[in-house]
Motif scaffolding. Structure first.
Motif, PDB file in Angstrom:
ATOM      1  N   TYR A  47       0.832  -1.205   0.000  1.00  0.00           N
ATOM      2  CA  TYR A  47       0.000   0.000   0.000  1.00  0.00           C
ATOM      3  C   TYR A  47       0.868   1.257   0.000  1.00  0.00           C
ATOM      4  O   TYR A  47       1.941   1.286   0.618  1.00  0.00           O
ATOM      5  N   GLN A  68      -8.664  -2.127   2.744  1.00  0.00           N
ATOM      6  CA  GLN A  68      -8.365  -3.111   1.707  1.00  0.00           C
ATOM      7  C   GLN A  68      -9.466  -4.162   1.586  1.00  0.00           C
ATOM      8  O   GLN A  68      -9.614  -4.777   0.531  1.00  0.00           O
ATOM      9  N   ASP A  87     -11.118  -3.052  -1.192  1.00  0.00           N
ATOM     10  CA  ASP A  87     -10.228  -2.764  -2.321  1.00  0.00           C
ATOM     11  C   ASP A  87     -10.117  -1.261  -2.597  1.00  0.00           C
ATOM     12  O   ASP A  87     -10.092  -0.825  -3.747  1.00  0.00           O
ATOM     13  N   PHE A  88     -10.016  -0.454  -1.539  1.00  0.00           N
ATOM     14  CA  PHE A  88      -9.916   0.997  -1.702  1.00  0.00           C
ATOM     15  C   PHE A  88      -8.477   1.487  -1.862  1.00  0.00           C
ATOM     16  O   PHE A  88      -8.244   2.582  -2.377  1.00  0.00           O
ATOM     17  N   ASN A  89      -7.492   0.752  -1.371  1.00  0.00           N
ATOM     18  CA  ASN A  89      -6.123   1.255  -1.300  1.00  0.00           C
ATOM     19  C   ASN A  89      -5.425   1.260  -2.651  1.00  0.00           C
ATOM     20  O   ASN A  89      -5.567   0.331  -3.451  1.00  0.00           O
ATOM     21  N   GLY A  92      -7.613   3.567  -6.672  1.00  0.00           N
ATOM     22  CA  GLY A  92      -7.444   3.483  -5.229  1.00  0.00           C
ATOM     23  C   GLY A  92      -6.973   4.798  -4.665  1.00  0.00           C
ATOM     24  O   GLY A  92      -6.505   5.673  -5.388  1.00  0.00           O
ATOM     25  N   VAL A 150     -10.521   6.434  -6.144  1.00  0.00           N
ATOM     26  CA  VAL A 150     -11.290   5.192  -6.041  1.00  0.00           C
ATOM     27  C   VAL A 150     -12.348   5.163  -7.138  1.00  0.00           C
ATOM     28  O   VAL A 150     -12.885   6.195  -7.531  1.00  0.00           O
TER      29      VAL A 150
END
Length: 402
Positions: A51, A219, A222-224, A240, A312
């Motif tokens: 990340y 995560q 699945d945002f990162n 992300g 995102v």
């Protein structure tokens, strides 16, 4: 789509007279402006791999939080916020003015606080080894957690620490709700001052990006942003957000109050509007932002927009569709330089807008896709926009004082 919420400004003009900024680019307005002018970005792709984060630029906390005991009882997000609040009070020229601080409103946008990972790990290891006698969990929580913790720090402790350290002891409100909390902090402060219910307010928020438990949490959906940094508008193939560490606080006051004490404004905050699209079908965020735009008031041609776009998907593409409806406006995404700051993101945008107006220039673009372009003239109006990564849309109009 839900009903739009507006600050409904009255006849009282509201000035931004103090700005406190401490971010991954450093502390203070000159440092921030120089970094933006040089298109400098501070990211860490290694320590929290895979990340990407924008790490905090170290400061001497003693300058704004002189007592070591106060510093020790705060976690990082509180130290960042308390420190930056002090910068805003200094900027406005009211640090130590007990008469003003005693009646100063405070509205803080805050998350749920930080975990104590060492305690969490010890408890989980004991459980994994079946060393979990009756009463073990209660015993560990009572002996290992400092008094200011209840599993995670309480969100209103930031406001409490600002009151203790800086003496801001008027009314106090803490809003939670990720990006929407920052929008509402600005909206309510503006409404109170414009309606004559308050003369002066401190608003702001802080965020610590270097938190493994939050990176793990984000995560799950699945945002990162992973592996390598890219500017906000260049992430479509690998979307992300890169979380950023930031403190952003503003002092807002009525024009009359500021003039009485001889304060000079950075800019005027004219309107703040908020919405929360349901996001059940494509296009709802675009429609929400366009609706907010129509409620801001009269806008100059060839203006500027500072957006807290996250990177995102699908929300960033929907926000981009809105921005493309306004091609005459110079766009800047704060997330490229500062990362995504959750509760503090919108207030950071307000700070950058006020700073740009006071400097007579919009900071240069930092975007390989060419969406962001140079702005040659001095901005007299800047729209601050933001669509949260999961919920909440907000918009504000920041103007030069005439």
């Amino acid at each position: 789509m839900t009903e739009t919420k507006s600050s409904k400004p009255g006849s009282t003009e509201v000035w931004i007279t103090g700005i406190g900024l401490a971010t991954s680019l450093g502390e203070g307005l000159d440092t921030t402006w120089d970094a933006l002018s040089q298109r400098r970005i501070n990211v860490d792709e290694k320590n929290f791999a895979p990340y990407v984060v924008h790490p905090w630029a170290p400061v001497n906390f003693d300058i704004q939080i002189p007592k070591k005991g106060d510093q020790r009882q705060m976690e990082a997000w509180q130290r960042i916020g308390t420190y930056t609040a002090g910068l805003a009070l200094d900027s406005a020229g009211i640090k130590g003015n007990n008469e003003i601080l005693a009646r100063m409103d405070m509205i803080v946008a805050a998350g749920g606080g930080e975990r104590d990972l060492a305690v969490d790990t010890a408890i989980m290891q004991a459980a994994a080894k079946n060393n979990f006698a009756p009463g073990f969990l209660n015993e560990r929580l009572m002996s290992d957690l400092r008094p200011t913790l209840f599993l995670a720090q309480l969100s209103n402790l930031l406001a409490g620490n600002i009151a203790i350290v800086h003496g801001v002891t008027g009314s106090s409100r803490t809003f939670m709700g990720e990006e929407g909390a920052g929008v509402d902090a600005a909206r309510i402060a503006l409404a109170r001052i414009a309606a004559g219910q308050s003369d002066i307010a401190l608003i702001g928020g802080s965020h610590n990006s270097e938190r493994k438990e939050m990176l793990m949490l984000y995560q799950f959906d699945d945002f990162n942003l992973r592996d390598h940094f890219a500017p906000v508008w260049a992430r479509s193939g690998k979307p992300g957000f890169a979380l950023g560490s930031v403190g952003a606080f503003l002092v807002m006051e009525s024009r009359a109050h500021a003039q009485t004490r001889g304060a000079r404004p950075f800019a005027r905050l004219t309107n703040v509007v908020a919405d929360q699209a349901r996001r059940k079908t494509p296009g709802e965020v675009t429609a929400s932002l366009q609706s907010l735009w129509s409620k801001l008031g009269k806008l100059d041609d060839n203006g500027a927009i500072i957006t807290g776009a996250t990177g995102v998907e699908p929300v960033t593409s929907e926000e981009l569709a809105f921005l493309r409806q306004h091609p005459d406006f110079a766009i800047r995404a704060s997330g490229t330089a500062f990362g995504h700051n959750m509760e503090a993101q919108f207030i950071l945008g307000l700070a950058l807008a006020a700073l740009s107006i006071s400097r007579g220039a919009l900071f240069p673009p930092n975007d390989p896709t060419a969406l962001e372009v140079e702005m040659s003239k001095a901005p007299s109006q800047i729209v601050v926009a933001g669509a949260g990564h999961w919920r909440s849309e907000g918009m504000a109009l920041v103007e030069a004082v005439k």
